[in-house]
Write an enzyme that holds these catalytic residues in place. Structure first.
Site, PDB file in Angstrom:
ATOM      1  N   ARG A 132       0.827  -1.219   0.000  1.00 14.44           N
ATOM      2  CA  ARG A 132       0.000   0.000   0.000  1.00 14.44           C
ATOM      3  C   ARG A 132       0.856   1.262   0.000  1.00 14.44           C
ATOM      4  O   ARG A 132       0.539   2.223   0.705  1.00 14.44           O
ATOM      5  CB  ARG A 132      -0.949   0.026   1.209  1.00 14.44           C
ATOM      6  CG  ARG A 132      -1.916  -1.120   1.260  1.00 14.44           C
ATOM      7  CD  ARG A 132      -3.238  -0.739   0.594  1.00 14.44           C
ATOM      8  NE  ARG A 132      -4.183  -1.821   0.733  1.00 14.44           N
ATOM      9  CZ  ARG A 132      -5.337  -1.725   1.368  1.00 14.44           C
ATOM     10  NH1 ARG A 132      -5.704  -0.585   1.900  1.00 14.44           N
ATOM     11  NH2 ARG A 132      -6.149  -2.754   1.433  1.00 14.44           N
ATOM     12  N   ARG A 157      -4.003   6.640   0.664  1.00 14.32           N
ATOM     13  CA  ARG A 157      -4.564   7.841   1.293  1.00 14.32           C
ATOM     14  C   ARG A 157      -3.617   8.644   2.179  1.00 14.32           C
ATOM     15  O   ARG A 157      -3.913   9.783   2.521  1.00 14.32           O
ATOM     16  CB  ARG A 157      -5.820   7.459   2.090  1.00 14.32           C
ATOM     17  CG  ARG A 157      -7.008   7.186   1.184  1.00 14.32           C
ATOM     18  CD  ARG A 157      -8.188   6.671   1.950  1.00 14.32           C
ATOM     19  NE  ARG A 157      -7.923   5.325   2.451  1.00 14.32           N
ATOM     20  CZ  ARG A 157      -8.796   4.594   3.126  1.00 14.32           C
ATOM     21  NH1 ARG A 157      -9.982   5.088   3.403  1.00 14.32           N
ATOM     22  NH2 ARG A 157      -8.490   3.376   3.535  1.00 14.32           N
ATOM     23  N   ARG A 195      -7.734  10.951  -6.243  1.00 12.08           N
ATOM     24  CA  ARG A 195      -8.902  10.148  -5.828  1.00 12.08           C
ATOM     25  C   ARG A 195     -10.169  11.003  -5.863  1.00 12.08           C
ATOM     26  O   ARG A 195     -11.222  10.566  -6.316  1.00 12.08           O
ATOM     27  CB  ARG A 195      -8.609   9.611  -4.423  1.00 12.08           C
ATOM     28  CG  ARG A 195      -9.751   9.003  -3.681  1.00 12.08           C
ATOM     29  CD  ARG A 195      -9.977   7.566  -4.062  1.00 12.08           C
ATOM     30  NE  ARG A 195     -10.842   6.940  -3.095  1.00 12.08           N
ATOM     31  CZ  ARG A 195     -12.133   7.185  -2.948  1.00 12.08           C
ATOM     32  NH1 ARG A 195     -12.719   8.059  -3.740  1.00 12.08           N
ATOM     33  NH2 ARG A 195     -12.834   6.572  -2.024  1.00 12.08           N
ATOM     34  N   ASP A 205      -7.078  -3.258  -7.018  1.00  9.09           N
ATOM     35  CA  ASP A 205      -7.507  -3.878  -5.764  1.00  9.09           C
ATOM     36  C   ASP A 205      -7.725  -5.361  -5.995  1.00  9.09           C
ATOM     37  O   ASP A 205      -8.068  -5.770  -7.117  1.00  9.09           O
ATOM     38  CB  ASP A 205      -8.800  -3.230  -5.251  1.00  9.09           C
ATOM     39  CG  ASP A 205      -8.997  -3.548  -3.776  1.00  9.09           C
ATOM     40  OD1 ASP A 205      -8.448  -2.827  -2.933  1.00  9.09           O
ATOM     41  OD2 ASP A 205      -9.658  -4.559  -3.465  1.00  9.09           O
ATOM     42  N   TYR A 217     -14.524 -12.498   1.113  1.00 11.40           N
ATOM     43  CA  TYR A 217     -15.316 -11.305   0.788  1.00 11.40           C
ATOM     44  C   TYR A 217     -16.562 -11.656  -0.009  1.00 11.40           C
ATOM     45  O   TYR A 217     -17.623 -11.044   0.148  1.00 11.40           O
ATOM     46  CB  TYR A 217     -14.464 -10.306  -0.010  1.00 11.40           C
ATOM     47  CG  TYR A 217     -13.435  -9.581   0.830  1.00 11.40           C
ATOM     48  CD1 TYR A 217     -13.815  -8.519   1.645  1.00 11.40           C
ATOM     49  CD2 TYR A 217     -12.104  -9.951   0.812  1.00 11.40           C
ATOM     50  CE1 TYR A 217     -12.877  -7.844   2.423  1.00 11.40           C
ATOM     51  CE2 TYR A 217     -11.156  -9.276   1.582  1.00 11.40           C
ATOM     52  CZ  TYR A 217     -11.551  -8.236   2.385  1.00 11.40           C
ATOM     53  OH  TYR A 217     -10.636  -7.567   3.154  1.00 11.40           O
TER      54      TYR A 217
HETATM   55  O1  1CP Z   1      -0.002   0.574  -3.362  1.00 15.10           O
HETATM   56  C1  1CP Z   1      -0.462  -0.554  -3.357  1.00 15.10           C
HETATM   57  O2  1CP Z   1      -0.135  -1.443  -2.533  1.00 15.10           O
HETATM   58  C2  1CP Z   1      -1.394  -0.979  -4.484  1.00 15.10           C
HETATM   59  C3  1CP Z   1      -2.768  -0.891  -4.252  1.00 15.10           C
HETATM   60  C4  1CP Z   1      -3.600  -1.861  -3.419  1.00 15.10           C
HETATM   61  C5  1CP Z   1      -3.429  -3.218  -3.078  1.00 15.10           C
HETATM   62  C6  1CP Z   1      -2.224  -4.092  -3.314  1.00 15.10           C
HETATM   63  C7  1CP Z   1      -4.864  -1.478  -2.928  1.00 15.10           C
HETATM   64  C8  1CP Z   1      -5.447  -0.125  -3.080  1.00 15.10           C
HETATM   65  N1  1CP Z   1      -5.461  -2.569  -2.372  1.00 15.10           N
HETATM   66  C9  1CP Z   1      -4.602  -3.652  -2.425  1.00 15.10           C
HETATM   67  C10 1CP Z   1      -4.842  -5.032  -1.956  1.00 15.10           C
HETATM   68  C11 1CP Z   1      -5.978  -5.292  -1.037  1.00 15.10           C
HETATM   69  N2  1CP Z   1      -7.265  -4.795  -1.088  1.00 15.10           N
HETATM   70  C12 1CP Z   1      -5.953  -6.229   0.013  1.00 15.10           C
HETATM   71  C13 1CP Z   1      -4.760  -7.111   0.333  1.00 15.10           C
HETATM   72  C14 1CP Z   1      -3.736  -6.395   1.115  1.00 15.10           C
HETATM   73  C15 1CP Z   1      -4.077  -6.106   2.558  1.00 15.10           C
HETATM   74  O3  1CP Z   1      -4.306  -7.068   3.321  1.00 15.10           O
HETATM   75  O4  1CP Z   1      -4.073  -4.915   2.915  1.00 15.10           O
HETATM   76  C16 1CP Z   1      -7.209  -6.248   0.640  1.00 15.10           C
HETATM   77  C17 1CP Z   1      -7.647  -7.089   1.821  1.00 15.10           C
HETATM   78  C18 1CP Z   1      -8.034  -5.347  -0.073  1.00 15.10           C
HETATM   79  C19 1CP Z   1      -9.463  -5.070   0.175  1.00 15.10           C
HETATM   80  C20 1CP Z   1      -9.675  -3.651   0.483  1.00 15.10           C
HETATM   81  N3  1CP Z   1      -9.636  -2.667  -0.461  1.00 15.10           N
HETATM   82  C21 1CP Z   1      -9.834  -3.050   1.745  1.00 15.10           C
HETATM   83  C22 1CP Z   1      -9.843  -3.771   3.082  1.00 15.10           C
HETATM   84  C23 1CP Z   1     -11.209  -4.078   3.530  1.00 15.10           C
HETATM   85  C24 1CP Z   1     -11.232  -4.843   4.858  1.00 15.10           C
HETATM   86  O5  1CP Z   1     -11.618  -6.004   4.862  1.00 15.10           O
HETATM   87  O6  1CP Z   1     -10.829  -4.244   5.881  1.00 15.10           O
HETATM   88  C25 1CP Z   1      -9.952  -1.654   1.535  1.00 15.10           C
HETATM   89  C26 1CP Z   1     -10.189  -0.590   2.549  1.00 15.10           C
HETATM   90  C27 1CP Z   1      -9.797  -1.452   0.127  1.00 15.10           C
HETATM   91  C28 1CP Z   1      -9.791  -0.146  -0.593  1.00 15.10           C
HETATM   92  C29 1CP Z   1      -8.469   0.298  -1.046  1.00 15.10           C
HETATM   93  N4  1CP Z   1      -7.657  -0.441  -1.893  1.00 15.10           N
HETATM   94  C30 1CP Z   1      -6.521   0.274  -2.165  1.00 15.10           C
HETATM   95  C31 1CP Z   1      -6.615   1.530  -1.483  1.00 15.10           C
HETATM   96  C32 1CP Z   1      -5.600   2.632  -1.526  1.00 15.10           C
HETATM   97  C33 1CP Z   1      -7.836   1.534  -0.783  1.00 15.10           C
HETATM   98  C34 1CP Z   1      -8.399   2.669   0.065  1.00 15.10           C
HETATM   99  C35 1CP Z   1      -9.631   3.218  -0.569  1.00 15.10           C
HETATM  100  C36 1CP Z   1      -9.663   4.652  -0.978  1.00 15.10           C
HETATM  101  O7  1CP Z   1      -8.719   5.284  -1.461  1.00 15.10           O
HETATM  102  O8  1CP Z   1     -10.771   5.198  -0.849  1.00 15.10           O
END
Ligand code: 1CP
Length: 359
Positions: free
Chosen positions: A27, A31, A40, A77, A154
Site C-alpha cells: 500500500r 490515502r 482520488r 484492488d 469477501y
Molecule cells: O499501493 C499498493 O499497494 C497498491 C494498491 C492496493 C493493493 C495491493 C490497494 C489499493 N489494495 C490492495 C490489496 C488489497 N485490497 C488487500 C490485500 C492487502 C491487505 O491485506 O491490505 C485487501 C484485503 C483489499 C481489500 C480492500 N480494499 C480493503 C480492506 C477491507 C477490509 O476487509 O478491511 C480496503 C479498505 C480497500 C480499498 C483500497 N484499496 C486500495 C486503497 C488505496 C484503498 C483505500 C480506498 C480509498 O482510497 O478510498
C-alpha cells in the site's frame, strides 16, 4: 522485454546477494499521500480510479517520485476479480468494500459467472501497459491478486468482517461446496495473472489477507492448495528464459506456515509484523524473505523508526535474501516524511553493513 536498470529486488528474488537491501511497501500508494487524495477526489469513486488507466498509472508512480523505492506496484484492488465475476463491487466512504450480490446460496456458487478477464478486467492490463511505458525500465513493476481463499471470504460475507463467520460455517458444513467455489476463483485468477504477465509485470504478489483465520489443517486444505494450483497455472518464464518471481503474503500466519511456502513454487514469502525475522530466517532457508516492520511503528519518533528498521535488517541477516517491507499494508494516517526516513534508512544502513562484511 527491456532490461530493468534497478534490478535489486529481482536479484534478491533469485537468491543472489545485493549491494543493499531493496525496499518497497505494501500500500505504498494510497490515502496517506496528499497527491493520492487529490487524484482520488478527481476520479470520483475508488472504482473509477481503478478503471481509468491514466489515473491508476499516476497514483502508481506517485510514491516513486517521493521515495527511493526499488519497485512499483500497480494500483488496483484484489476485489476487482469478484467484481468481474458479477458480484457488483462498491466502496462506501469510511466503510470499505461492499458487494451488492454476495454468495448466499448453493446455486449462487454453482451459477457463478466465469469472467472473460481480457474484456472484464482490460482496464487493469491497460494500466499495466501504460505504467511499464512510464517507468521506462527504471524499477520492476509488481502485479498482484488476492488468494482464492481471501477472495472467497469477501464473496461469501459480502464485505470485510472480523472472523468471517459465514465463511467458516460454509467451510465446515459444506466443504465440497467451498472447494467448488475455490476452484472457480482459482481458474479466474490463473487467467488474470497470466494476462498481467502478458501486459508486462515483472513480479507477482499473492495477498492471502485472511488465511490466518484458519487452523493449520484448514489453511493447508482451503488456502495453500489453491495458491499452489494458481502458481502452477502461471506462465512464469518469458521467451528469454527470465522468470517472473512470485511472492506470497499471509497476514497472521504462524511461523510453521512459512516453511510450507518453500514447497509450492513461491520464490519469496512475506512475513507478518508479529514475527522476529531472525527466528523466521532460521526456519525458512530456501526462499527469499520479505518484511516485516509493524506499519504502526511509523507513528513512532524518528529515533525509534531508525532503531526498528536497523533491527529488522540485522535480524534478517545476510544469509537469506531479504526485501524490506512492512509486515502489513500502510495505514492511511501516516506522515509521508516518516516513510522517507524508513526508505532512506533501509538503503543507507544495509549498504554500510554489507560493505563492512565484504571488506
Ligand atoms: O499501493 C499498493 O499497494 C497498491 C494498491 C492496493 C493493493 C495491493 C490497494 C489499493 N489494495 C490492495 C490489496 C488489497 N485490497 C488487500 C490485500 C492487502 C491487505 O491485506 O491490505 C485487501 C484485503 C483489499 C481489500 C480492500 N480494499 C480493503 C480492506 C477491507 C477490509 O476487509 O478491511 C480496503 C479498505 C480497500 C480499498 C483500497 N484499496 C486500495 C486503497 C488505496 C484503498 C483505500 C480506498 C480509498 O482510497 O478510498
Amino acid at each position: 522485454m527491456k532490461p530493468i536498470k534497478n534490478d535489486l529486488i529481482l536479484r534478491a528474488l533469485r537468491g543472489e546477494n545485493t549491494s543493499r537491501t531493496p525496499v518497497w511497501l505494501m500500500r505504498q500508494a494510497g490515502r496517506y499521500l496528499p497527491e493520492y487524495r487529490s487524484v482520488r477526489a478527481k476520479a470520483g469513486s475508488f472504482m473509477d480510479l481503478c478503471r481509468t488507466p491514466e489515473l491508476a498509472c499516476e497514483v502508481t508512480l506517485q510514491p516513486l517520485r517521493r521515495y527511493d523505492l526499488d519497485a512499483a506496484i500497480i494500483f488496483s484492488d484484489i476485489l476487482t476479480v469478484p467484481d468481474a465475476m458479477g458480484l457488483g463491487l462498491s466502496f462506501l466512504e469510511n466503510e470499505g468494500p461492499v458487494f451488492e450480490r454476495p454468495l448466499r446460496t448453493e446455486s449462487d456458487i454453482l451459477n457463478l459467472h466465469k469472467p472473460d478477464v481480457m474484456k472484464d478486467l482490460k482496464y487493469v492490463f491497460d494500466a499495466i501497459t501504460l505504467t511499464k511505458k512510464e517507468l521506462d525500465g527504471s524499477v520492476p513493476l509488481i502485479g498482484f491478486c488476492g488468494s482464492a481463499f481471501t477472495l472467497a471470504c469477501y464473496m461469501i460475507e459480502g464485505r470485510g468482517s472480523k472472523g468471517f463467520p459465514r465463511v467458516k460455517e460454509l467451510l465446515y458444513s459444506r466443504p465440497e461446496l467451498m472447494h467448488t467455489l475455490l476452484d472457480k476463483i482459482t481458474d479466474a485468477l490463473i487467467d488474470y495473472l497470466n494476462a498481467q504477465i502478458d501486459a508486462g509485470v515483472d513480479i507477482i504478489q499473492i495477498f492471502d489477507t485472511w488465511g490466518g483465520i484458519l487452523s493449520t489443517g484448514a489453511f493447508s486444505e482451503f488456502s495453500l492448495t489453491y495458491t499452489e494450483r494458481l502458481i502452477q497455472g502461471l506462465r512464469l518464464y518469458r521467451e528469454d528464459d527470465t522468470r517472473i518471481p512470485v511472492i506470497c503474503f499471509t497476514k497472521d500466519a504462524p511461523l510453521a506456515w512459512y516453511k510450507m511456502y518453500e514447497n509450492i513454487g513461491a520464490d519469496c514469502v512475506g512475513i507478518d509484523w508479529r514475527h522476529d525475522m531472525d527466528v523466521v530466517a532460521a526456519v525458512v532457508r530456501n526462499i527469499a524473505l520479505q518484511g516485516n516492520l509493524d506499519p504502526m511503528v511509523l507513528k513512532g519518533s524518528d529515533e525509534y523508526i531508525v532503531q526498528r528498521v536497523k533491527q529488522i535488517i540485522d535480524m534478517a541477516g545476510l544469509r537469506t535474501p531479504h526485501i524490506f517491507n512492512l509486515g502489513h499494508g500502510m495505514h492511511k494516517d501516516i506522515d509521508p516524511d516518516k516513510v522517507e526516513l524508513l526508505v532512506d534508512t533501509v538503503h543507507s544502513y544495509s549498504e554500510e553493513r554489507k560493505s563492512l562484511i565484504h571488506c
